[in-house]
Each structure stands twice: as C-alpha cells, then as structure tokens.
Design a protein around this motif. Structure first.
Motif, PDB file in Angstrom:
ATOM      1  N   ALA A 192       0.803  -1.227   0.000  1.00 14.33           N
ATOM      2  CA  ALA A 192       0.000   0.000   0.000  1.00 14.33           C
ATOM      3  C   ALA A 192       0.842   1.287   0.000  1.00 14.33           C
ATOM      4  N   PHE A 235      -3.208   0.587   4.822  1.00 15.07           N
ATOM      5  CA  PHE A 235      -4.109  -0.160   5.702  1.00 15.07           C
ATOM      6  C   PHE A 235      -3.817   0.089   7.169  1.00 15.07           C
ATOM      7  N   ARG A 236      -2.522   0.010   7.511  1.00 18.59           N
ATOM      8  CA  ARG A 236      -2.172   0.056   8.913  1.00 18.59           C
ATOM      9  C   ARG A 236      -1.792   1.452   9.393  1.00 18.59           C
ATOM     10  N   HIS A 291      -3.610 -10.087  -4.211  1.00 18.69           N
ATOM     11  CA  HIS A 291      -4.827  -9.886  -3.413  1.00 18.69           C
ATOM     12  C   HIS A 291      -6.040  -9.451  -4.230  1.00 18.69           C
ATOM     13  N   THR A 350       5.638  -1.812   1.980  1.00 19.05           N
ATOM     14  CA  THR A 350       4.799  -2.823   2.632  1.00 19.05           C
ATOM     15  C   THR A 350       5.261  -3.045   4.060  1.00 19.05           C
ATOM     16  N   SER A 351       4.295  -3.297   4.959  1.00 21.39           N
ATOM     17  CA  SER A 351       4.665  -3.585   6.337  1.00 21.39           C
ATOM     18  C   SER A 351       5.224  -5.008   6.447  1.00 21.39           C
ATOM     19  N   ASN A 396      11.155   2.294   2.233  1.00 24.59           N
ATOM     20  CA  ASN A 396      10.051   2.514   3.163  1.00 24.59           C
ATOM     21  C   ASN A 396      10.470   3.619   4.133  1.00 24.59           C
ATOM     22  N   ALA A 400       8.469   6.411  -1.345  1.00 27.29           N
ATOM     23  CA  ALA A 400       8.704   5.715  -2.609  1.00 27.29           C
ATOM     24  C   ALA A 400       9.032   6.640  -3.786  1.00 27.29           C
TER      25      ALA A 400
END
Ligand code: APR
Ligand code: ZN
Length: 251
Positions: free
Chosen positions: A21, A32-33, A116, A192-193, A217, A235
């Motif tokens: 994300a 998301f997080r 996904h 990404t986490s 990141n 990014a």
C-alpha cells in the motif's frame, strides 16, 4: 545507500519488485495500517473479512464503494512509473503486488502479479460470474447504487473480487509469485509492512535462495531485518533518485 542500491539493480540479471500500500500513498490511496487507513473508525480487519461480510454486507459494501471511488480518481505516481520504466529497460522482470488498486497496470507495468485481487472486479457469491467494472463500463452505475449489488446471472449477492483476511490467495498468482521469487537475484521491496502472509514470503524466498533485498520505506517493516540495502524514504523520491543513478551507471 542509493548508489549501492543502483549498482545492485543495474548488475542484477533477474530483478523483481514486491509492493504494498505504501507505493500508492503518494497517489492519495490510504494505507491499511497507517492512521489514514481507518474508515469511520473501523479497522480493516473488521471490514475485509468473510465474517464481516456475512454479518453486515451493507457496511462492507459501503466501505468498498468508498474505496473504489477514491481509487478510481487516483493516478499512478513516479514510483509506479519508475517500475514500468525499469521493466522496459529489461532490468525488472515482474511486479508482484499486494495492492488491488490497478495503479501498476495504469503506469504501464506489463508483467503484473496481483496477489490480493483487484478492487474493480466483482464476483458472485454463488455462481462463477465475474465482472471487471472498469472494462464493462459499469463502474459509475455501480458506485451510484445504494442497494446491495446482485449477480446479473443468478441474483445472488456480489462481492468484491479481493482477498480478505483468512482467505486463500489465488492459486495461479501465488504459484507464479513464488516461482519468480526463487528465480530472482534481487527483489525491490516498496511500501509494505511485510506482516501479511503468504505474500510476505516473497522477499524471504529471494533472500533464502541467495538474492539481494533492497527495501524502500519511510519506516522499518517486517522485511527490514533481511534487507541488504534499506532506503528509509518515501517511494516517489527514492525511485526518482534511484532511476537517475541507474541511468548514469548503464550509459
Ligand atoms: N512510500 C513508501 N512506503 C510508505 C509510504 C511512502 N510514501 N507511506 C507509507 N509507507 C509504508 C508504511 O511505512 C508501511 O510499512 O507502507 C507500508 C504500508 O503498510 P500496510 O498499510 O500494512 O500495507 P500492506 O503492507 O500493503 O498490507 C498488506 O494487508 O490489509 C491487508 O490485503 C491488505 O494487501 C494488504 C495487506
Ligand atoms: Zn451468480
């Protein structure tokens, strides 16, 4: 660090990218997080699960219509475009993404593996009906609807064609991603986490089979401990700097 990452990429024989994300954050798509990932105070785990959909399909569809509408207005950013350019240059062989937002495709990436699913696709909960709303031209009509969407073939409830928590990933996409990861001598991990499995195995497989891991990141992630080079940077900026160094190296 940028110099080191550029050298590794320019010298690689089979590089792949693994994205989450965070690569779309600068396009205005909430992660998301992160704090902005919250929608009406619901955590994604309360919305993106089969249980949530069974309990309250109206709420889940309201969330997905909101997300579809937001994402259709988003445009790829310089990080998406840089990955497409790296593919045209012959350096990058594939992009494996956890994102459902279609932005890699819009930026021109051709070999795209969506682990996904895709937010513009819907599928029937009873029969095999599937539809890509962007391609069928029904997206506007779909978003304007307030009722639960029904299958045009059998009238059962439609659902988003994305992978929810606790659901298996599409077999073909996952096999292809693992096959690419085994073959890759470098993986560029962006935004990404790295905590959602099985997707997060992708960089681990590259590492275990002797490949390099380059991560971009602004925060440390689940991947950072195995990163050979960690660019702590958003990014867009990181990819812009990386591209100019790579071009300098291969000229
Ligand atoms: N550039 C790069 N990375 C960024 C940026 C940016 N501008 N902004 C935020 N990030 C990073 C965050 O630091 C975080 O590590 O992006 C990451 C986003 O993490 P998540 O929100 O957890 O997203 P992701 O890793 O893609 O989630 C995996 O979980 O909810 C499920 O299925 C969903 O595909 C998703 C999966
Ligand atoms: Zn149906």
């Amino acid at each position: 660090m940028i110099e080191e990452a550029a050298k590794l990429l320019a010298r690689s024989r089979f590089a792949i990218a693994f994205t989450g994300a965070g690569i779309s954050a600068e396009s205005g798509v909430p992660t998301f997080r992160g704090f902005n990932g919250l929608w009406k105070k619901h955590r994604p785990e309360e919305l993106a699960t089969p249980e949530a959909f069974r309990r309250d399909p109206h709420l889940v569809w309201e969330f997905y219509r909101w997300r579809m509408d937001l994402i259709r207005k988003a445009r790829p950013n310089r990080a998406h475009y840089a990955l497409a350019e790296l593919e045209r240059m012959g350096i990058l062989k594939a992009v494996i993404t956890q994102n459902v937002d279609d932005l890699h495709r819009e930026a021109g990436t051709r070999n795209l593996i969506e682990l996904h699913g895709n937010i513009f696709r819907v599928r029937c909960t009873s029969c095999s009906y599937r539809e890509n709303l962007k391609e069928s031209g029904r997206l506007e009509e779909f978003l304007a609807g307030k009722k639960l969407p029904k299958c045009p073939r059998c009238d059962s409830l439609l659902r988003p064609d994305v992978v929810w928590f606790g659901e298996p990933l599409p077999r073909k996409a996952l096999d292809e991603a693992f096959r690419l990861a085994e073959r890759a001598d470098l993986v560029l991990v962006i935004g990404t986490s790295g905590v959602v499995y099985p997707a997060a195995y992708v960089p681990q497989i590259v590492k275990e089979t002797g490949g390099k891991v380059v991560e971009i990141n602004p925060e440390e992630s689940g991947i950072t401990p195995i990163a050979d080079v960690f660019l702590r940077c958003p990014a867009g900026k990181a990819m812009e700097m990386l591209m100019s160094r790579i071009k300098g190296l291969i000229e």
